[in-house]
Design a protein around this motif. Structure first.
Motif, PDB file in Angstrom:
ATOM      1  N   ARG A   1      22.785  14.566  -1.731  1.00 30.30           N
ATOM      2  CA  ARG A   1      22.566  13.511  -0.742  1.00 30.30           C
ATOM      3  C   ARG A   1      21.435  13.781   0.234  1.00 30.30           C
ATOM      4  O   ARG A   1      20.877  12.850   0.803  1.00 30.30           O
ATOM      5  CB  ARG A   1      23.860  13.286   0.058  1.00 30.30           C
ATOM      6  CG  ARG A   1      25.041  12.854  -0.784  1.00 30.30           C
ATOM      7  CD  ARG A   1      26.290  12.714   0.061  1.00 30.30           C
ATOM      8  NE  ARG A   1      27.456  12.377  -0.746  1.00 30.30           N
ATOM      9  CZ  ARG A   1      28.686  12.249  -0.253  1.00 30.30           C
ATOM     10  NH1 ARG A   1      28.901  12.456   1.040  1.00 30.30           N
ATOM     11  NH2 ARG A   1      29.694  11.941  -1.057  1.00 30.30           N
TER      12      ARG A   1
ATOM     13  N   ILE B   1      25.253  18.383  -0.251  1.00 35.51           N
ATOM     14  CA  ILE B   1      23.995  18.573   0.487  1.00 35.51           C
ATOM     15  C   ILE B   1      22.814  18.443  -0.462  1.00 35.51           C
ATOM     16  O   ILE B   1      21.813  17.784  -0.151  1.00 35.51           O
ATOM     17  CB  ILE B   1      23.995  19.947   1.179  1.00 35.51           C
ATOM     18  CG1 ILE B   1      25.077  19.999   2.267  1.00 35.51           C
ATOM     19  CG2 ILE B   1      22.627  20.249   1.783  1.00 35.51           C
ATOM     20  CD1 ILE B   1      25.241  21.367   2.888  1.00 35.51           C
TER      21      ILE B   1
ATOM     22  N   ASP C   1      22.042  22.505   7.811  1.00 30.93           N
ATOM     23  CA  ASP C   1      23.137  22.949   8.676  1.00 30.93           C
ATOM     24  C   ASP C   1      23.845  21.761   9.315  1.00 30.93           C
ATOM     25  O   ASP C   1      25.077  21.768   9.471  1.00 30.93           O
ATOM     26  CB  ASP C   1      22.604  23.887   9.761  1.00 30.93           C
ATOM     27  CG  ASP C   1      22.115  25.206   9.188  1.00 30.93           C
ATOM     28  OD1 ASP C   1      22.573  25.570   8.089  1.00 30.93           O
ATOM     29  OD2 ASP C   1      21.268  25.855   9.827  1.00 30.93           O
ATOM     30  N   ALA C   2      23.090  20.734   9.665  1.00 32.15           N
ATOM     31  CA  ALA C   2      23.698  19.532  10.255  1.00 32.15           C
ATOM     32  C   ALA C   2      24.628  18.849   9.248  1.00 32.15           C
ATOM     33  O   ALA C   2      25.700  18.358   9.616  1.00 32.15           O
ATOM     34  CB  ALA C   2      22.611  18.567  10.711  1.00 32.15           C
ATOM     35  N   ALA C   3      24.234  18.851   7.983  1.00 37.17           N
ATOM     36  CA  ALA C   3      25.090  18.260   6.952  1.00 37.17           C
ATOM     37  C   ALA C   3      26.367  19.074   6.775  1.00 37.17           C
ATOM     38  O   ALA C   3      27.453  18.502   6.563  1.00 37.17           O
ATOM     39  CB  ALA C   3      24.320  18.172   5.636  1.00 37.17           C
ATOM     40  N   ARG C   4      26.259  20.391   6.860  1.00 35.64           N
ATOM     41  CA  ARG C   4      27.460  21.236   6.748  1.00 35.64           C
ATOM     42  C   ARG C   4      28.402  20.991   7.916  1.00 35.64           C
ATOM     43  O   ARG C   4      29.625  20.953   7.738  1.00 35.64           O
ATOM     44  CB  ARG C   4      27.044  22.705   6.697  1.00 35.64           C
ATOM     45  CG  ARG C   4      26.305  23.104   5.432  1.00 35.64           C
ATOM     46  CD  ARG C   4      26.101  24.604   5.344  1.00 35.64           C
ATOM     47  NE  ARG C   4      25.374  24.980   4.128  1.00 35.64           N
ATOM     48  CZ  ARG C   4      24.074  25.220   4.092  1.00 35.64           C
ATOM     49  NH1 ARG C   4      23.355  25.148   5.213  1.00 35.64           N
ATOM     50  NH2 ARG C   4      23.488  25.543   2.957  1.00 35.64           N
ATOM     51  N   VAL C   5      27.850  20.827   9.101  1.00 34.93           N
ATOM     52  CA  VAL C   5      28.680  20.549  10.273  1.00 34.93           C
ATOM     53  C   VAL C   5      29.430  19.233  10.107  1.00 34.93           C
ATOM     54  O   VAL C   5      30.593  19.088  10.527  1.00 34.93           O
ATOM     55  CB  VAL C   5      27.811  20.526  11.547  1.00 34.93           C
ATOM     56  CG1 VAL C   5      28.615  20.019  12.745  1.00 34.93           C
ATOM     57  CG2 VAL C   5      27.258  21.909  11.845  1.00 34.93           C
ATOM     58  N   ASP C   6      28.802  18.280   9.453  1.00 35.95           N
ATOM     59  CA  ASP C   6      29.443  16.977   9.225  1.00 35.95           C
ATOM     60  C   ASP C   6      30.468  17.022   8.092  1.00 35.95           C
ATOM     61  O   ASP C   6      31.079  15.996   7.769  1.00 35.95           O
ATOM     62  CB  ASP C   6      28.386  15.924   8.898  1.00 35.95           C
ATOM     63  CG  ASP C   6      27.543  15.573  10.114  1.00 35.95           C
ATOM     64  OD1 ASP C   6      28.028  15.810  11.246  1.00 35.95           O
ATOM     65  OD2 ASP C   6      26.418  15.067   9.947  1.00 35.95           O
ATOM     66  N   GLY C   7      30.630  18.192   7.469  1.00 33.33           N
ATOM     67  CA  GLY C   7      31.655  18.339   6.438  1.00 33.33           C
ATOM     68  C   GLY C   7      31.170  18.088   5.024  1.00 33.33           C
ATOM     69  O   GLY C   7      31.992  17.946   4.098  1.00 33.33           O
ATOM     70  N   CYS C   8      29.868  18.035   4.801  1.00 40.54           N
ATOM     71  CA  CYS C   8      29.332  17.797   3.450  1.00 40.54           C
ATOM     72  C   CYS C   8      29.471  19.067   2.610  1.00 40.54           C
ATOM     73  O   CYS C   8      29.265  20.187   3.105  1.00 40.54           O
ATOM     74  CB  CYS C   8      27.870  17.382   3.547  1.00 40.54           C
ATOM     75  SG  CYS C   8      27.185  16.733   2.002  1.00 40.54           S
TER      76      CYS C   8
END
Length: 294
Positions: free
Chosen positions: A194, A191, A179-186
């Motif tokens: 990386r 996801i 979820d943190a990666a999605r928030v960063d726009g990944c």
């Protein structure tokens, strides 16, 4: 100089005794497993007649490479190595890429029919290989792929066991990390590429060892799908070794065949030993990956 109290020293000795016994037992067990392999490796360098006359002896003065030179002259083992290498690289790459990707979808996404589809994947694990051979062979014939690399590579490239194992590993990853990666726009694939792949790298290394061993040792499907000598893999070449030796050399006796068989088996053993030794640490970590949740 300080000495340990008597009770503590006795406790340490009691703990050390089982450890020593365990090491001795494991050493004997390892020697029992390695003895046939060591015998085969040493016997390949003995004169053919000596292998039969004195199977357990080894005279360094009689060291010879005749079994290897004659085997290369009689058997197309080089072609078998080339075909196996091509199948191993392409099929192994497909397995190591597609299986974790499919497992990621099963582990971290929710979609209609997910449990049914994953159950279907698990059911295929229960089907014996012999049951699938005739349908697959008919399919390869309709596609015109008999005696081609496509027939050797594509069937079974995405292994059900690999998907199941990778799913168990990926399920242990915290959703908060994704979820943190999605928030960063990944992106979703980003996801996986990386975030997920670097974390499950030990498990993929363990899967790589198992995949290499399965593909390298596969015999039943290659002998059916690639019957021509031009497309024979290493295991198929080894299975017909005695016939090729006796067919290419008039008067080849049992000792000659045995010596060349041991030479071929020794050469076939080397790649697997190199792979396992190189990835031994990662293999053990991969086997344990996902077994404990904390």
């Amino acid at each position: 100089m300080t000495t340990l109290p008597a009770p503590r020293a006795a406790l340490r000795n009691r703990r050390a005794a089982p450890a020593v016994a365990t090491q001795v037992f494991l050493g004997v067990l390892a020697l029992a497993f390695l003895a046939p392999v060591l015998w085969a490796l040493l016997s390949a360098f003995k004169p053919a007649q000596q292998i039969i006359a004195d199977p357990l002896g080894f005279d360094p003065a009689a060291f010879t490479l005749d079994n290897y030179t004659q085997m290369f002259a009689d058997v197309p083992i080089g072609r078998g190595f080339v075909n196996t290498a091509i199948v191993l690289v392409v099929k192994g790459s497909l397995t190591l890429f597609c299986a974790p990707l499919a497992a990621y979808g099963f582990a971290k996404y929710t979609f209609p029919g997910k449990n049914l589809l994953f159950g279907t994947v698990l059911v295929t694990l229960m089907l014996p290989t012999i049951v699938l051979i005739i349908p697959l062979l008919l399919e390869m014939k309709e596609l015109g792929w008999i005696n081609t690399y496509q027939a050797l590579i594509l069937p079974g490239a995405v292994d059900a066991f690999a998907i199941f194992w990778m799913r168990q590993v990926i399920t242990a990853l915290p959703d908060e990390l994704l979820d943190a990666a999605r928030v960063d726009g990944c992106t979703e694939f980003g996801i996986f590429w990386r975030i997920v792949l670097p974390v499950i790298r030990p498990a993929i290394a363990g899967l790589a060892v198992l995949t290499v061993m399965n593909i390298y040792n596969d015999f039943v499907w290659p002998v059916v799908a690639a019957s021509s000598e031009r497309m024979s893999t290493l295991q198929v070449v080894l299975s017909t070794l005695a016939q090729n030796i006796t067919g290419n050399r008039i008067g080849a006796d049992y000792a000659t065949v045995t010596g060349e068989l041991l030479a071929a088996a020794s050469i076939a053993l080397v790649p697997l030993l190199i792979v396992f030794i190189a990835l031994q640490k990662h293999f053990i970590n991969g086997i344990l990956a996902g077994s404990v949740k904390g």
